[in-house]
Design a protein around this motif. Structure first.
Motif, mmCIF file in Angstrom:
data_model
loop_
_atom_site.group_PDB
_atom_site.id
_atom_site.type_symbol
_atom_site.label_atom_id
_atom_site.label_comp_id
_atom_site.label_asym_id
_atom_site.label_seq_id
_atom_site.Cartn_x
_atom_site.Cartn_y
_atom_site.Cartn_z
ATOM 1 N N SER A 1 -4.515 -6.835 -4.326
ATOM 2 C CA SER A 1 -3.619 -7.463 -5.303
ATOM 3 C C SER A 1 -4.074 -8.884 -5.630
ATOM 4 O O SER A 1 -3.408 -9.867 -5.300
ATOM 5 C CB SER A 1 -2.166 -7.465 -4.798
ATOM 6 N N GLN A 46 -5.618 -2.893 -7.103
ATOM 7 C CA GLN A 46 -4.724 -3.494 -8.101
ATOM 8 C C GLN A 46 -3.711 -2.476 -8.610
ATOM 9 O O GLN A 46 -4.086 -1.379 -9.026
ATOM 10 C CB GLN A 46 -5.535 -4.021 -9.293
ATOM 11 N N THR A 105 -0.791 -1.201 -11.266
ATOM 12 C CA THR A 105 -0.545 -1.365 -12.705
ATOM 13 C C THR A 105 0.813 -1.970 -13.009
ATOM 14 O O THR A 105 1.004 -2.526 -14.095
ATOM 15 C CB THR A 105 -0.655 -0.011 -13.418
ATOM 16 N N ARG A 106 1.771 -1.851 -12.082
ATOM 17 C CA ARG A 106 3.111 -2.393 -12.323
ATOM 18 C C ARG A 106 3.471 -3.444 -11.272
ATOM 19 O O ARG A 106 4.632 -3.627 -10.923
ATOM 20 C CB ARG A 106 4.145 -1.263 -12.307
ATOM 21 N N ASP A 107 2.484 -4.157 -10.791
ATOM 22 C CA ASP A 107 2.680 -5.209 -9.787
ATOM 23 C C ASP A 107 3.283 -6.434 -10.473
ATOM 24 O O ASP A 107 2.676 -6.994 -11.382
ATOM 25 C CB ASP A 107 1.322 -5.550 -9.170
ATOM 26 N N TYR A 134 -1.465 -6.701 -13.333
ATOM 27 C CA TYR A 134 -2.747 -6.017 -13.491
ATOM 28 C C TYR A 134 -3.673 -6.680 -14.527
ATOM 29 O O TYR A 134 -4.882 -6.781 -14.285
ATOM 30 C CB TYR A 134 -2.500 -4.554 -13.861
ATOM 31 N N THR A 155 -7.679 1.249 -9.132
ATOM 32 C CA THR A 155 -6.447 1.040 -9.886
ATOM 33 C C THR A 155 -5.363 1.968 -9.345
ATOM 34 O O THR A 155 -5.539 3.195 -9.311
ATOM 35 C CB THR A 155 -6.670 1.329 -11.377
ATOM 36 N N ASP A 206 -1.697 3.401 -9.817
ATOM 37 C CA ASP A 206 -0.797 3.603 -10.946
ATOM 38 C C ASP A 206 0.650 3.646 -10.476
ATOM 39 O O ASP A 206 1.129 4.675 -10.003
ATOM 40 C CB ASP A 206 -1.160 4.898 -11.667
ATOM 41 N N ALA A 219 -9.234 5.396 -8.718
ATOM 42 C CA ALA A 219 -7.840 5.462 -9.150
ATOM 43 C C ALA A 219 -7.026 6.151 -8.071
ATOM 44 O O ALA A 219 -7.517 7.037 -7.361
ATOM 45 C CB ALA A 219 -7.716 6.213 -10.476
#
Length: 541
Positions: free
Chosen positions: A240, A476, A478-480, A485, A501, A503, A534
């Motif tokens: 992150s 990382q 996507t909705r952090d 992101y 990534t 999700d 992913a």
């Protein structure tokens, strides 16, 4: 249905154990923190009993003496504490993994020393896979400035500070208080110095090369260490990350929309699980149920932007108008929440939304989907809601104040983004009128108020992975909400990271119960490589 009125200590602990890049509250003088015990001179280790937050049976705790300013090695010394959890299977041991939980100001002892639990009541927030604890010594160095190392003492109350001046020159207020208690220490609180502390602990432990795990702010710390000491760096996991060029006003400003989005994700999940929580079948209906709890606790409603309305939010007689009518409702809901909050504060003297424990816990918890169920139970009354004293007890008021002040000094000492004067009115409106915790951190930093009076003087390290033998791994979401992101690319490019990534919602990806992520990280730590690019989001519960 869950048992009624069960308590949720795991929820109370979430913010301390796993929330990197935490919000900086307004400073309070408080009591002076206990000084760190004396360490052996010259980098030798003094072994000692571990602090209470270390519950892992195998854990060993020690400390070393290190320079307050590493460019003056013969000058004043400070004490740096650490915890080491030896590999559970010595025959399978692969080396030492140094980790940091974020912040700045996250408690390192809890990151590895709290063991590996299920994140439930009384369990550890982090869920380290067995392969990690079997094969690596897990070492966490308590950052300088925090209790457990030499703490920064900001207990003095500077004279001549009225509330308005303190709001407008927040950084100067904190610096003056901390310099009174710990002269010369305030400008030694920065990432460069902390990375050098890691190097001193590595050498004292006799490790030639160490692997690194950084969560959130820990990605800046570990990438800084790897840049300065590539020959002593083995594997590097960046969990992150964010654009280091945005430190810190830009990082904090980006979190405002991130946290609002995370709140809306939580409300959507609760609505999708209405059969369990009975708070409403649309996100807006759940928001209204949540708002009623905040009003009950504080006397006024939350002013954070409500989620978009859906057709189901329209009165039955208007649902024929469809989504366009719901969009009209959405356009009015945000301003209505602001007006209702202002009206209730005017008619209820002393009503401040931030005094609601449920609102405070919501702000802490929405980055952690594994705690969403516990939060929903607080809202619907199937779990006993904490009061303000419960929160104070959970976070240790004096230690929290020390961590808050240490965090501010680190961030302001290395701030690289100019203040935005256009953000000042919003900061003052939030600080003196609405008190919205979803807006406060971003507004305090982007307006320049947080660091006003502090001139950044920390060494600037342009991080680079060019000297590393093994390519870093970066995770990382996507909705952090805390490290959004879209901002991860510059760190990945500078370090040459292989990016996975993830999700879904949530801040922090490794050790959070995501089997796909955990397996990929273990593969990387063992081999220096993974083909995974992913992964699905972590379980929500």
């Amino acid at each position: 249905m869950p048992d009624r009125h069960r308590t949720v200590p795991g929820l109370l602990a979430t913010g301390v154990l796993a929330a990197g890049l935490a919000t900086v509250p307004l400073p309070t003088a408080g009591a002076a923190p206990d000084p760190a015990p004396d360490a052996a001179p010259g980098g030798a280790i003094t072994w000692e009993n571990c602090p209470d937050q270390v519950t892992e049976a195998r854990a060993e705790c020690g400390r070393i003496s290190t320079p307050m300013h590493h460019d003056d090695p013969d000058g004043e010394q400070i004490s740096v504490g650490f915890v080491r959890v030896p590999a559970a299977d010595p025959a399978a041991r692969r080396g030492a993994l140094f980790g940091n939980p974020g912040g700045p100001g996250g408690d390192a002892y809890s990151f590895f020393g709290a063991g590996s639990g299920d994140g439930g009541d009384g369990g550890a927030a982090m869920q380290w896979p067995a392969g990690l604890s079997d094969e690596w010594d897990m070492v966490a160095v308590q950052p300088r400035g925090l209790p457990g190392s030499t703490p920064v003492d900001c207990s003095a109350t500077p004279a001549g500070w009225d509330p308005v001046r303190m709001q407008l020159q927040y950084g100067a207020f904190v610096t003056e208080a901390c310099e009174t208690g710990t002269p010369g220490y305030t400008d030694a609180l920065n990432t460069w110095e902390t990375a050098q502390d890691w190097e001193d602990v590595r050498a004292a432990l006799g490790e030639d090369r160490i692997s690194l795990l950084g969560l959130s702010y820990g990605t800046q710390l570990t990438s800084t260490y790897a840049t300065l000491h590539p020959d002593h760096t083995d594997r590097l996991v960046l969990d992150s990350g964010y654009d280091p060029r945005l430190a810190w006003n830009g990082v904090m400003g980006a979190q405002t929309d991130g946290y609002i989005g995370a709140l809306h994700d939580f409300l959507t999940w609760v609505a999708d699980n209405d059969a369990t929580y009975h708070l409403g079948t649309t996100p807006l209906a759940v928001y209204r149920a949540w708002s009623r709890v905040v009003v009950e606790e504080s006397g006024t409603n939350p002013t954070v932007v409500p989620p978009p309305a859906e057709i189901g939010d329209l009165p039955p007689g208007l649902q024929w108008a469809g989504q366009p009518a719901a969009d009209v409702l959405t356009a009015f809901d945000g301003p209505q929440a602001q007006l209702e909050g202002l009206f209730s504060q005017l008619t209820t003297p002393g009503a401040v939304q931030a005094t609601s424990p449920t609102l405070a816990l919501t702000r802490i918890t929405v980055p952690q989907p594994n705690q969403w169920g516990a939060l929903a139970e607080l809202i619907n009354g199937t779990a006993e809601r904490p009061d303000a004293d419960d929160l104070t007890e959970a976070f240790s008021e004096d230690d929290a104040a020390t961590a808050s002040n240490m965090q501010l000094l680190v961030m302001c000492n290395e701030n690289r983004v100019a203040a935005d004067p256009a953000a000042v009115p919003g900061y003052l409106w939030n600080g003196f009128v609405t008190g919205d915790p979803f807006q406060s951190a971003g507004a305090t930093f982007t307006s320049g108020a947080a660091c006003s009076g502090i001139t950044p003087d920390a060494p600037v390290v342009d991080v680079s992975g060019d000297g590393l033998a093994t390519r870093p791994l970066q995770l990382q979401g996507t909705r952090d909400p805390q490290t959004p992101y879209p901002n991860h690319g510059p760190l990945a490019e500078a370090m040459g990271s292989h990016v996975i990534t993830v999700d879904g919602p949530g801040h922090g990806q490794f050790g959070m119960g995501n089997d796909v992520v955990d397996a990929a990280v273990l593969e990387y730590l063992r081999t220096g490589h993974t083909d995974v690019t992913a992964a699905p989001g972590r379980p929500v519960s």
